[in-house]
Design an enzyme around this catalytic site. Structure first.
Site, PDB file in Angstrom:
ATOM      1  CB  VAL A   8      47.741   0.119  16.178  1.00  0.00           C
ATOM      2  CG1 VAL A   8      47.775   0.603  17.616  1.00  0.00           C
ATOM      3  CG2 VAL A   8      49.147   0.102  15.610  1.00  0.00           C
TER       4      VAL A   8
ATOM      5  CG  PHE B 258      57.247   1.012  21.092  1.00  0.00           C
ATOM      6  CD1 PHE B 258      58.005   1.947  20.396  1.00  0.00           C
ATOM      7  CD2 PHE B 258      56.743   1.366  22.335  1.00  0.00           C
ATOM      8  CE1 PHE B 258      58.261   3.205  20.939  1.00  0.00           C
ATOM      9  CE2 PHE B 258      56.988   2.615  22.884  1.00  0.00           C
ATOM     10  CZ  PHE B 258      57.756   3.543  22.188  1.00  0.00           C
TER      11      PHE B 258
ATOM     12  CB  CYS C 105      55.736   2.234  11.220  1.00  0.00           C
ATOM     13  SG  CYS C 105      54.212   1.723  12.039  1.00  0.00           S
TER      14      CYS C 105
HETATM   15  P1  NAD Z   1      45.060   1.410  10.108  1.00  0.00           P
HETATM   16  O1  NAD Z   1      44.855   2.242   8.911  1.00  0.00           O
HETATM   17  O2  NAD Z   1      45.210  -0.055   9.967  1.00  0.00           O
HETATM   18  O3  NAD Z   1      43.894   1.675  11.156  1.00  0.00           O
HETATM   19  C1  NAD Z   1      43.354   2.920  11.437  1.00  0.00           C
HETATM   20  C2  NAD Z   1      41.868   2.747  11.602  1.00  0.00           C
HETATM   21  O4  NAD Z   1      41.305   3.968  12.073  1.00  0.00           O
HETATM   22  C3  NAD Z   1      41.146   2.410  10.300  1.00  0.00           C
HETATM   23  O5  NAD Z   1      40.422   1.204  10.466  1.00  0.00           O
HETATM   24  C4  NAD Z   1      40.229   3.594  10.076  1.00  0.00           C
HETATM   25  O6  NAD Z   1      39.016   3.243   9.451  1.00  0.00           O
HETATM   26  C5  NAD Z   1      40.031   4.096  11.489  1.00  0.00           C
HETATM   27  N1  NAD Z   1      39.581   5.490  11.567  1.00  0.00           N
HETATM   28  C6  NAD Z   1      40.074   6.562  10.893  1.00  0.00           C
HETATM   29  N2  NAD Z   1      39.398   7.672  11.237  1.00  0.00           N
HETATM   30  C7  NAD Z   1      38.484   7.291  12.165  1.00  0.00           C
HETATM   31  C8  NAD Z   1      37.489   7.986  12.905  1.00  0.00           C
HETATM   32  N3  NAD Z   1      37.304   9.309  12.739  1.00  0.00           N
HETATM   33  N4  NAD Z   1      36.720   7.277  13.761  1.00  0.00           N
HETATM   34  C9  NAD Z   1      36.895   5.949  13.920  1.00  0.00           C
HETATM   35  N5  NAD Z   1      37.826   5.242  13.245  1.00  0.00           N
HETATM   36  C10 NAD Z   1      38.611   5.901  12.380  1.00  0.00           C
HETATM   37  O7  NAD Z   1      46.344   2.027  10.823  1.00  0.00           O
HETATM   38  P2  NAD Z   1      47.316   1.291  11.880  1.00  0.00           P
HETATM   39  O8  NAD Z   1      48.388   0.565  11.165  1.00  0.00           O
HETATM   40  O9  NAD Z   1      46.488   0.579  12.877  1.00  0.00           O
HETATM   41  O10 NAD Z   1      47.995   2.562  12.559  1.00  0.00           O
HETATM   42  C11 NAD Z   1      47.274   3.392  13.456  1.00  0.00           C
HETATM   43  C12 NAD Z   1      48.264   4.314  14.139  1.00  0.00           C
HETATM   44  O11 NAD Z   1      49.198   3.548  14.899  1.00  0.00           O
HETATM   45  C13 NAD Z   1      49.112   5.139  13.176  1.00  0.00           C
HETATM   46  O12 NAD Z   1      49.381   6.376  13.764  1.00  0.00           O
HETATM   47  C14 NAD Z   1      50.390   4.328  13.060  1.00  0.00           C
HETATM   48  O13 NAD Z   1      51.488   5.118  12.708  1.00  0.00           O
HETATM   49  C15 NAD Z   1      50.526   3.800  14.464  1.00  0.00           C
HETATM   50  N6  NAD Z   1      51.306   2.563  14.575  1.00  0.00           N
HETATM   51  C16 NAD Z   1      51.168   1.578  13.641  1.00  0.00           C
HETATM   52  C17 NAD Z   1      51.889   0.393  13.796  1.00  0.00           C
HETATM   53  C18 NAD Z   1      51.777  -0.701  12.761  1.00  0.00           C
HETATM   54  O14 NAD Z   1      52.620  -1.605  12.791  1.00  0.00           O
HETATM   55  N7  NAD Z   1      50.792  -0.682  11.877  1.00  0.00           N
HETATM   56  C19 NAD Z   1      52.717   0.216  14.896  1.00  0.00           C
HETATM   57  C20 NAD Z   1      52.801   1.224  15.852  1.00  0.00           C
HETATM   58  C21 NAD Z   1      52.078   2.394  15.680  1.00  0.00           C
END
Ligand code: NAD
Length: 430
Positions: free
Chosen positions: A11, A152, A260
């Site tokens: 994201v 989304f 998700c």
């Molecule tokens: P991800 O695991 O790919 O990315 C999260 C990132 O945050 C990681 O790179 C991690 O190293 C970093 N991180 C964690 N703690 C940290 C900190 N203290 N400081 C700095 N960086 C930190 O996850 P994602 O898929 O990108 O999802 C992120 C959020 O968005 C979640 O809540 C997810 O539910 C939501 N979301 C995801 C999607 C999807 O399709 N993947 C879509 C909509 C919403």
């Protein structure tokens, strides 16, 4: 505008890059130093169509940069998005420790107005907690706002989803926050829904839970179809033509996965429980999804009998096509069950094999689908990559030891395959 995107995952990296593409100055932050180093040297840590070109273009234009120093990024930015992971705890609740950590750091370093925007998917009232956490440490009384702007996008079409969304949801409690965010999203041609923060937070969980419900609903119908001798594809078409229902998310298959739906469903069930409501509907959605994965293994066994010593070929590991993401992918549970039944596994996925190697080290990873078929007693399709739809089925049949196909994504026509001499089983098909 000057934006810090904290959390550079699926994201954060996509939305940060897209905000830069819209002309903003964006610093993407992550505490995973190796990831940031990769990004700085031009290596994109995830597979997402079109992302590498867009990252390069915006880095070259000096609108996009990467750092592991969150403090520096917060200091120079006026809008701070929190896009860190919110993984599930053992009990299904969302783990918000990263959101809290980031909020505390923001409070410690801010010296002028900041708009702190929650982009991660979080339980309702997280915005309140972010505000409370910042207030506790904000000894200098610096002015700030908290907002919720759920994301989304879908992996595999993330850039297009971000730039051409169905809607943009902005949860705010001040006019200033509303104005900043509506200005930020101005270049995007989509309806902007402005709500209070709690409603915005619930919109995200409710939307994902609803979509998951639609999938489990059609999967339950697929079981009825199998038992009654009907065809779920025809049933779904007949249902989907009704505008009130719509045709999307009515594809029966091996179940939903990804970072998700499963976790958001679990978190929403827990949120409801904490609010004193037993969300039985969503519990059933989750159960049906688990059963759907088990059904794949059952279908393999029904066709080849004992799995001990047999070889099962598996096509597709990612939870859906066009991504390398295997988090909570049905393939993981299905592979585990097949292995525990004694099957030897040969697999191929166009993008997700490297990640899968970290979970299953002693299965055979093949270079192409035909290598998977070579000597397998059954072929199982778990992801509907286009590449699999175009397979040379004559070649497949020659290579398989026994011509059994379990099509977990209904990519083939049963009649065509049976005419070719395959023993074919789809999901909810005649
Ligand atoms: P991800 O695991 O790919 O990315 C999260 C990132 O945050 C990681 O790179 C991690 O190293 C970093 N991180 C964690 N703690 C940290 C900190 N203290 N400081 C700095 N960086 C930190 O996850 P994602 O898929 O990108 O999802 C992120 C959020 O968005 C979640 O809540 C997810 O539910 C939501 N979301 C995801 C999607 C999807 O399709 N993947 C879509 C909509 C919403």
């Amino acid at each position: 505008m000057k934006i810090a995107m904290i959390g550079t995952g699926y994201v954060g990296l996509v939305t940060g890059t897209c905000f830069a593409e819209l002309g903003n100055n964006v610093i993407c932050v992550d505490n995973d130093i190796a990831k940031i180093e990769k990004l700085k040297s031009g290596i994109i840590p995830i597979y997402e169509p079109g992302l590498d070109e867009m990252v390069k273009k915006n880095c070259d234009a000096k609108r996009l940069s990467f750092t592991s120093d969150i403090k520096d990024a917060v200091k120079v930015s006026s809008i701070i998005f929190i896009a860190v992971g919110t993984p599930p705890k053992e009990n299904g609740e969302a783990d918000l420790s990263s959101v809290e950590k980031v909020s505390s750091i923001i409070a410690d370093v801010m010296t002028e107005y900041k708009l702190v925007v929650g982009k991660s998917t979080v339980p309702v009232n997280t915005g309140k907690w972010i505000k409370k956490t910042i207030n506790l440490r904000n000894t200098k009384g610096v002015n700030f706002d908290v907002a919720s702007n759920p994301e989304f996008l879908r992996e595999g079409s993330a850039i297009d989803d971000f730039l051409r969304p169905d809607r943009i949801v902005i949860g705010v409690e001040s006019e200033r926050a509303k104005n900043i965010l509506t200005e930020l999203y101005k270049p995007i041609d989509a309806p902007i829904l402005v709500t209070d923060i709690e409603s915005a937070e619930i919109i995200k969980h409710a939307s994902n839970s609803f979509l998951a419900t639609k999938i489990s609903f059609i999967n339950a119908i697929s079981v009825i179809c199998e038992r009654a001798g009907a065809d779920v594809i025809q049933v779904a078409e007949g249902m989907g033509l009704d505008k009130r229902i719509g045709k999307h998310f009515l594809n029966a298959g091996a179940g939903f996965g990804g970072f998700c739906f499963p976790k958001d469903l679990g978190a929403f069930i827990k949120i409801a429980e904490n609010l004193g409501y037993d969300f039985k509907l969503l519990k059933a959605v989750s159960e049906i999804n688990d059963e759907q994965k088990k059904a794949i293994v059952k279908k393999v066994k029904e066709n080849v009998w004992n799995l001990g010593g047999k070889t099962v070929g598996v096509l597709g590991l990612s939870f859906k096509p066009n991504t390398d993401d295997i988090r909570y992918a049905p393939s993981i549970d299905i592979l585990r069950d097949l292995i525990s039944e004694g099957a030897k596994i040969r697999v191929y996925d166009p993008k997700a094999m490297e990640r899968t190697k970290e979970i299953f080290s002693d299965i055979t990873y093949c270079d192409n689908p035909y290598e998977v078929c070579d000597g397998s007693d059954a072929l199982v399709i778990l992801t509907e990559w286009d590449e699999f739809k175009k397979l040379d089925l004559k070649k497949v049949k020659k290579l398989l030891r026994t011509a059994v196909i379990i099509d977990g994504r209904n990519i083939f026509e049963p009649e065509t395959l049976r005419k070719m001499g395959f023993v074919y089983t789809g999901i909810g098909r005649k």
